[in-house]
Design a protein around this motif. Structure first.
Motif, short mmCIF file in Angstrom:
data_model
loop_
_atom_site.label_atom_id
_atom_site.label_comp_id
_atom_site.label_asym_id
_atom_site.label_seq_id
_atom_site.Cartn_x
_atom_site.Cartn_y
_atom_site.Cartn_z
N MET A 1 0.82 -1.21 0.00
CA MET A 1 0.00 0.00 0.00
C MET A 1 0.86 1.27 0.00
SD MET A 1 -3.17 -1.01 -0.06
CE MET A 1 -4.15 0.37 0.50
N LYS A 2 1.97 1.24 0.73
CA LYS A 2 2.82 2.43 0.83
C LYS A 2 4.09 2.30 -0.01
CE LYS A 2 1.95 5.35 3.41
NZ LYS A 2 1.09 6.55 3.29
N GLY A 3 4.31 1.14 -0.62
CA GLY A 3 5.52 0.93 -1.41
C GLY A 3 6.76 0.68 -0.59
N VAL A 4 6.58 0.41 0.71
CA VAL A 4 7.70 0.12 1.60
C VAL A 4 7.31 -1.06 2.49
CG1 VAL A 4 8.57 2.50 1.64
CG2 VAL A 4 6.88 1.76 3.34
N PRO A 5 8.28 -1.76 3.06
CA PRO A 5 7.94 -2.82 4.01
C PRO A 5 7.22 -2.25 5.22
CG PRO A 5 10.28 -2.92 3.40
CD PRO A 5 9.74 -1.62 2.87
N GLN A 6 6.44 -3.07 5.89
CA GLN A 6 5.73 -2.56 7.06
C GLN A 6 6.68 -2.27 8.22
OE1 GLN A 6 3.06 -5.89 7.45
NE2 GLN A 6 3.83 -6.33 9.48
N THR A 7 7.91 -2.78 8.16
CA THR A 7 8.88 -2.46 9.20
C THR A 7 9.52 -1.09 8.98
OG1 THR A 7 10.51 -3.75 7.94
CG2 THR A 7 9.43 -4.85 9.80
N ASP A 8 9.33 -0.51 7.79
CA ASP A 8 9.75 0.87 7.54
C ASP A 8 8.83 1.78 8.37
OD1 ASP A 8 11.15 2.80 5.32
OD2 ASP A 8 9.12 3.49 5.78
N PRO A 9 9.34 2.89 8.90
CA PRO A 9 8.48 3.76 9.73
C PRO A 9 7.16 4.15 9.06
CG PRO A 9 10.76 4.42 9.98
CD PRO A 9 10.75 3.34 8.92
N ALA A 10 7.20 4.44 7.75
CA ALA A 10 5.96 4.82 7.06
C ALA A 10 5.02 3.63 6.96
CB ALA A 10 6.28 5.36 5.67
N GLY A 11 5.56 2.45 6.68
CA GLY A 11 4.74 1.25 6.61
C GLY A 11 4.18 0.86 7.96
N GLU A 12 4.99 1.01 8.99
CA GLU A 12 4.56 0.67 10.35
C GLU A 12 3.41 1.57 10.80
OE1 GLU A 12 6.58 0.21 14.79
OE2 GLU A 12 7.72 1.10 13.15
N GLU A 13 3.55 2.87 10.56
CA GLU A 13 2.50 3.82 10.96
C GLU A 13 1.20 3.49 10.25
OE1 GLU A 13 -0.18 7.11 10.63
OE2 GLU A 13 1.04 6.41 8.94
N PHE A 14 1.27 3.20 8.95
CA PHE A 14 0.08 2.88 8.17
C PHE A 14 -0.55 1.57 8.65
CE2 PHE A 14 -1.87 0.76 4.47
CZ PHE A 14 -2.86 1.68 4.19
N ALA A 15 0.27 0.55 8.85
CA ALA A 15 -0.24 -0.76 9.27
C ALA A 15 -0.93 -0.66 10.63
CB ALA A 15 0.90 -1.77 9.33
N TYR B 1 -0.74 -9.69 10.29
CA TYR B 1 0.15 -8.54 10.49
C TYR B 1 1.61 -8.96 10.44
CZ TYR B 1 -0.08 -10.84 14.97
OH TYR B 1 -0.06 -11.79 15.94
N HIS B 2 1.89 -10.17 10.01
CA HIS B 2 3.25 -10.69 10.06
C HIS B 2 4.20 -9.94 9.13
CE1 HIS B 2 1.29 -14.70 11.37
NE2 HIS B 2 1.60 -13.96 12.41
N VAL B 3 5.44 -9.85 9.58
CA VAL B 3 6.51 -9.31 8.73
C VAL B 3 6.63 -10.22 7.51
CG1 VAL B 3 9.01 -8.93 8.62
CG2 VAL B 3 7.74 -8.31 10.70
N ASP B 4 6.87 -9.63 6.34
CA ASP B 4 7.03 -10.39 5.10
C ASP B 4 7.99 -11.56 5.33
OD1 ASP B 4 8.00 -11.25 2.48
OD2 ASP B 4 7.17 -9.39 1.68
N VAL B 5 7.58 -12.75 4.88
CA VAL B 5 8.37 -13.96 5.11
C VAL B 5 9.76 -13.88 4.51
CG1 VAL B 5 6.35 -15.47 5.28
CG2 VAL B 5 7.47 -15.17 3.06
N ARG B 6 9.97 -12.99 3.54
CA ARG B 6 11.27 -12.86 2.87
C ARG B 6 12.19 -11.86 3.55
NH1 ARG B 6 9.04 -10.62 -2.52
NH2 ARG B 6 7.97 -9.43 -0.91
N GLU B 7 11.66 -11.11 4.50
CA GLU B 7 12.45 -10.02 5.08
C GLU B 7 13.50 -10.55 6.05
OE1 GLU B 7 11.85 -5.88 7.56
OE2 GLU B 7 10.25 -6.60 6.25
N GLU B 8 14.72 -10.07 5.85
CA GLU B 8 15.83 -10.42 6.74
C GLU B 8 15.67 -9.63 8.04
OE1 GLU B 8 18.06 -12.71 6.13
OE2 GLU B 8 17.71 -13.06 4.00
N ILE B 9 15.26 -10.32 9.08
CA ILE B 9 15.04 -9.67 10.38
C ILE B 9 15.33 -10.71 11.45
CG2 ILE B 9 12.57 -10.22 10.34
CD1 ILE B 9 12.04 -7.57 11.82
N ASP B 10 15.94 -10.28 12.54
CA ASP B 10 16.26 -11.25 13.60
C ASP B 10 15.02 -11.53 14.45
OD1 ASP B 10 16.50 -9.68 16.40
OD2 ASP B 10 17.21 -8.39 14.77
N ALA B 11 15.08 -12.63 15.17
CA ALA B 11 13.93 -13.10 15.95
C ALA B 11 13.45 -12.06 16.96
CB ALA B 11 14.28 -14.40 16.67
N PHE B 12 14.37 -11.41 17.64
CA PHE B 12 14.00 -10.44 18.68
C PHE B 12 13.31 -9.22 18.08
CE2 PHE B 12 17.77 -12.80 20.03
CZ PHE B 12 17.27 -13.40 21.18
#
Length: 202
Positions: free
Chosen positions: A1-15, A75-86
């Motif tokens: 929707m925003k053209g960015v991952p939801q972990t990006d600040p803009a994506g997070e705010e929108f989500a 609401y899960h982070v994209d399965v392809r996104e490199e992100i640590d468990a914590f």
């Protein structure tokens, strides 16, 4: 929707805004009707493929949206996104607080039997930071050659033993977590693609 991952600040705010709007509506319906409406952070595994297929038929191929063959659920982070468990658990915990009807988060992990200290650290983090979480790991077996490791998904999106190249579903056990549970079966094409795309978080 925003053209960015939801972990990006803009994506997070929108989500978070979208989630809160849905929660507000379920609370409103509950007050108005007296019925138990709630917002559920569902895995909806089969729906991830079905909706992606329907959207592709309706809207065509959209890069990084309908071209994958699946949607990442809830609401899960994209399965392809490199992100640590914590970081993944910390990020998703804020959505769990909005999910009044239930929720689930997970991380993909390798075989951790030789690193139990790391597992204990993650479990402590879960206990202190998130409502409900689980680990996804692989537990596969090939009945043809005795391979006791991960059965892979090949370039044709078929399950295949990496040792003897057996592709017969009746002669292998494949276990993956879907719908919040470890299951031993074979999945639709979209879910198979999603499983193949999952990255490790530990």
């Amino acid at each position: 929707m925003k053209g960015v991952p939801q972990t990006d600040p803009a994506g997070e705010e929108f989500a978070l805004r979208v989630m809160q709007h849905m929660r507000d509506k379920t609370d409103e319906w509950k007050r108005e009707s007296g019925l138990g409406f709630a917002l559920y952070g569902t895995p909806a595994e089969s729906l991830c493929y079905r909706f992606a297929r329907i959207d592709k038929e309706r809207f065509g191929t959209i890069e990084d949206v309908t071209d994958k063959g699946y949607y990442t659920n809830s609401y899960h982070v994209d399965v392809r996104e490199e992100i640590d468990a914590f970081s993944k658990f910390s990020f998703e915990a804020q959505f769990q607080k909005i999910s009044s009807g239930g929720c689930i988060s997970y991380v993909e992990i390798p075989n951790m039997q030789n690193n139990l200290e790391a597992m204990q650290e993650v479990v402590r983090f879960i206990y202190d930071n998130i409502q409900y979480a689980e680990f996804n790991t692989k537990s596969d077996y090939c009945h043809v050659c005795g391979w006791d490791g991960e059965i892979i998904i090949n370039d044709d999106n078929e399950w295949e033993c990496p040792n003897c190249h057996n592709k017969d579903h009746k002669k292998m056990n494949v276990t993956r977590r879907t719908c919040g549970y470890l299951g031993e079966n074979f999945w639709n094409l979209g879910k198979t693609k999603e499983i193949k795309a999952r990255v490790l978080h530990l």
